[in-house]
Design an enzyme around this catalytic site. Structure first.
Site, mmCIF file in Angstrom:
data_model
loop_
_atom_site.group_PDB
_atom_site.id
_atom_site.type_symbol
_atom_site.label_atom_id
_atom_site.label_comp_id
_atom_site.label_asym_id
_atom_site.label_seq_id
_atom_site.Cartn_x
_atom_site.Cartn_y
_atom_site.Cartn_z
ATOM 1 C CB SER A 134 -7.577 -17.305 0.376
ATOM 2 O OG SER A 134 -7.206 -16.270 -0.507
ATOM 3 C CE1 TYR A 158 -2.637 -19.754 -0.523
ATOM 4 C CE2 TYR A 158 -3.507 -18.272 -2.212
ATOM 5 C CZ TYR A 158 -3.421 -18.671 -0.893
ATOM 6 O OH TYR A 158 -4.138 -17.995 0.060
ATOM 7 C CE LYS A 162 -5.100 -21.165 1.931
ATOM 8 N NZ LYS A 162 -4.970 -21.603 3.310
HETATM 9 C C1 UD1 Z 1 -2.419 -12.405 -3.380
HETATM 10 C C2 UD1 Z 1 -2.806 -13.672 -4.069
HETATM 11 C C3 UD1 Z 1 -3.896 -14.324 -3.285
HETATM 12 C C4 UD1 Z 1 -3.461 -14.561 -1.846
HETATM 13 C C5 UD1 Z 1 -3.034 -13.255 -1.237
HETATM 14 C C6 UD1 Z 1 -2.472 -13.445 0.153
HETATM 15 C C7 UD1 Z 1 -2.386 -13.329 -6.469
HETATM 16 C C8 UD1 Z 1 -2.995 -13.245 -7.827
HETATM 17 N N1 UD1 Z 1 -3.216 -13.420 -5.434
HETATM 18 O O1 UD1 Z 1 -3.534 -11.534 -3.402
HETATM 19 O O2 UD1 Z 1 -4.222 -15.544 -3.905
HETATM 20 O O3 UD1 Z 1 -4.514 -15.116 -1.120
HETATM 21 O O4 UD1 Z 1 -2.027 -12.650 -2.041
HETATM 22 O O5 UD1 Z 1 -1.213 -13.976 0.131
HETATM 23 O O6 UD1 Z 1 -1.187 -13.316 -6.325
HETATM 24 N N2 UD1 Z 1 1.025 -5.076 -6.077
HETATM 25 C C9 UD1 Z 1 1.880 -4.157 -6.623
HETATM 26 N N3 UD1 Z 1 3.206 -4.244 -6.338
HETATM 27 C C10 UD1 Z 1 3.718 -5.216 -5.513
HETATM 28 C C11 UD1 Z 1 2.832 -6.160 -4.960
HETATM 29 C C12 UD1 Z 1 1.484 -6.068 -5.248
HETATM 30 O O7 UD1 Z 1 1.454 -3.257 -7.373
HETATM 31 O O8 UD1 Z 1 4.934 -5.256 -5.299
HETATM 32 C C13 UD1 Z 1 -0.421 -4.962 -6.367
HETATM 33 C C14 UD1 Z 1 -0.987 -6.211 -7.025
HETATM 34 O O9 UD1 Z 1 -0.856 -6.138 -8.410
HETATM 35 C C15 UD1 Z 1 -2.435 -6.167 -6.539
HETATM 36 C C16 UD1 Z 1 -2.354 -5.484 -5.168
HETATM 37 O O10 UD1 Z 1 -1.104 -4.816 -5.144
HETATM 38 O O11 UD1 Z 1 -3.194 -5.349 -7.385
HETATM 39 C C17 UD1 Z 1 -2.399 -6.476 -4.025
HETATM 40 O O12 UD1 Z 1 -1.440 -7.484 -4.244
HETATM 41 P P1 UD1 Z 1 -1.084 -8.593 -3.165
HETATM 42 O O13 UD1 Z 1 -0.766 -7.945 -1.867
HETATM 43 O O14 UD1 Z 1 -0.051 -9.496 -3.745
HETATM 44 O O15 UD1 Z 1 -2.459 -9.373 -2.939
HETATM 45 P P2 UD1 Z 1 -3.420 -10.102 -4.011
HETATM 46 O O16 UD1 Z 1 -2.812 -10.193 -5.347
HETATM 47 O O17 UD1 Z 1 -4.750 -9.446 -3.892
#
Ligand code: UD1
Length: 352
Positions: A134, A158, A162
Site C-alpha cells: 500500500s 495497519y 504492510k
Molecule cells: C487510507 C489509509 C491507508 C490505506 C487506505 C486504503 C489513513 C491515514 N490511510 O488511505 O493507509 O491504505 O485508506 O484502505 O487512514 N476523507 C474525507 N471524508 C471521509 C473519508 C475520507 O474527507 O469520510 C478524506 C481523507 O481525509 C483523505 C481522503 O478523503 O484526505 C482519502 O481518504 P481515504 O479514502 O480514507 O484514503 P487514505 O486516507 O488516503
C-alpha cells in the site's frame, strides 16, 4: 497460452473488493484460479457474481475454498492437492482506525497469516508471490510524486503490517534466491466493474472516501464529512491518487506474467497509481456529475495522521511492467455509481 498457464494461481482474499476484480481479469487471460478466503470482510455472493460475469465456460476455471491462511491445515489441504504456479496474496485487514484500537487483530491476520502462507508455499516449492502492499508505506511523504526508492515508514499498526511484510518479503528473497516477489503498492482503489455487478461492500460505516460518498448518494448516510479544508492545496482539501479497480486488477495480471516469465526479478516493489492527484472536493464534484446526485458536505477538522498530498510516480511500473492506468476520475465515478445504484446495500438485500 503464456508461460505457466497450465498451473493454477492461488488467490488469497479473492472474494474481496480487489480480489474479485483481479480474479475476473485472470480468468479472462486464461489463468486457472483457486481462491482461499475466510469471508471475514467479504461474501460468497461476490464469487457467484464473478462466475455469472465470466460465463459457464470460464467459471469452470475458478474454485472457491472457505479457509483461513492463519490455519496451516487449510493451506496444506490446498497445496497438497494442487500445484500452484504462483500466489497473489490479498488476504488481510485494512482499516486504519480499527488497527489502532485492535493492533493484535492486525498482527495476527496480516503478519501471522502471511508468514503461515509463506511457510507452506516454501514447503511445496511454490516461491512466486505477488503481494498487496500500500502507499501507506510512504507515510506522510515530504515530496510527491512518491517514488519506489523513498524511505518507508509506518503511521499506525495497519501500516506497520504492510511495512513489516515488505521487509519480510525482502529478507525471504535475500535468503533464498528461488523466491520471486513483486510488491504492489496501491494508491486509492475505487470504482467497480463496468457491469455494476462487482464492487466494494465495506461492513459498517465506511472509513474510506469513495464508499462513504456512495452511501450518502444512495441515502444510507446523511452527509459527507470532509476532513480538512485548510490544507495547503488549491481548494484546501487533501489530495490523493485514486485508481480504478480494473486498472489495479490489470496491474496484477501483468505483475504475475512478469513473475512467471523472469527468473531473476528478486523482490521488487511497484506503485500502482495514476500519477494524478485529485482533491476530496474535486472527487465529490466528479461523483455528483457522474451520478446526478447532490452530496451534502460538512467541512470538518483534519483527520489525525492524514497527509496533505499523496500520489504515485508511475515511471517504474510503466517501464518495467509496461503498465499504465487507463481510466480517469470520471470513469471511476461512473462505475462506482453504476455499482451503487444497482446495489445500494452492496451484496446484501435491503435490510427490513
Ligand atoms: C487510507 C489509509 C491507508 C490505506 C487506505 C486504503 C489513513 C491515514 N490511510 O488511505 O493507509 O491504505 O485508506 O484502505 O487512514 N476523507 C474525507 N471524508 C471521509 C473519508 C475520507 O474527507 O469520510 C478524506 C481523507 O481525509 C483523505 C481522503 O478523503 O484526505 C482519502 O481518504 P481515504 O479514502 O480514507 O484514503 P487514505 O486516507 O488516503
Amino acid at each position: 497460452m503464456g508461460i505457466g498457464m497450465e498451473e493454477k494461481i492461488l488467490v488469497t482474499g479473492g472474494a474481496g473488493f480487489i480480489g474479485t476484480h483481479t480474479v475476473l481479469q485472470l480468468l479472462k487471460q486464461g489463468f486457472k484460479v483457486s481462491i482461499i478466503d475466510n469471508l471475514d470482510n467479504s461474501v460468497e455472493e461476490a464469487i457467484h457474481r464473478l462466475r455469472k460475469l465470466v460465463g459457464p465456460q470460464l467459471s469452470q476455471n475458478v474454485e472457491f475454498h472457505l479457509g483461513d491462511i492463519r490455519n496451516e491445515k487449510d493451506l496444506e489441504k490446498l497445496f497438497s492437492q494442487t500445484k500452484f504456479g504462483a500466489v497473489i496474496h490479498f488476504a488481510g485487514l485494512k482499516a486504519v482506525g480499527e488497527s489502532v484500537a485492535h493492533p493484535m487483530r492486525y498482527f495476527d491476520n496480516n503478519l501471522v497469516g502471511s508468514i503461515t502462507l509463506y511457510k507452506v508455499m516454501a514447503k511445496y516449492n511454490c516461491k512466486k508471490l505477488v503481494f498487496s502492499s500500500s502507499a501507506t508505506v510512504y507515510g506522510q511523504p515530504d515530496k510527491v510524486p512518491c517514488v519506489e526508492n523513498f524511505e518507508l515508514t509506518a503511521m499506525n499498526p495497519y501500516g506497520r503490517t504492510k511495512l513489516f511484510l515488505e521487509e519480510i518479503a525482502r529478507d525471504l528473497q535475500k535468503a533464498d534466491s528461488e523466491w520471486r516477489i513483486i510488491l504492489l503498492r496501491y494508491f486509492n482503489p475505487v470504482g467497480a466493474h463496468e457491469s455494476g455487478m462487482l464492487g466494494e461492500d465495506p461492513k459498517g460505516i465506511p472509513n474510506n472516501l469513495m464508499p462513504y460518498i456512495t452511501q450518502v448518494a444512495v441515502g444510507r448516510l446523511p452527509e459527507l464529512n470532509v476532513y480538512g479544508h485548510d490544507y495547503p492545496t488549491h481548494d484546501g482539501s487533501a489530495i490523493r491518487d485514486y485508481i480504478h479497480v480494473m486498472d489495479l486488477a490489470d496491474g496484477h495480471v501483468v505483475a504475475l506474467e512478469k513473475l512467471l516469465e523472469h527468473k531473476d526479478i528478486g523482490c521488487v516493489a511497484y506503485n500502482l497509481g495514476t500519477g494524478h492527484g485529485t482533491s476530496v472536493l474535486e472527487m465529490v464534484a466528479a461523483f455528483e456529475k457522474a451520478s446526478g446526485k447532490k452530496i451534502p458536505i460538512k467541512l470538518c477538522p483534519r483527520r489525525p495522521g492524514d497527509a496533505t498530498a499523496v500520489y504515485a510516480s508511475t515511471e517504474k511500473a510503466g517501464k518495467e511492467l509496461g503498465w499504465k492506468a487507463k481510466y480517469g476520475v470520471d470513469e471511476m465515478c461512473r462505475d462506482q455509481w453504476k455499482w451503487a445504484s444497482q446495489n445500494p446495500w452492496g451484496y446484501q438485500p435491503k435490510p427490513k
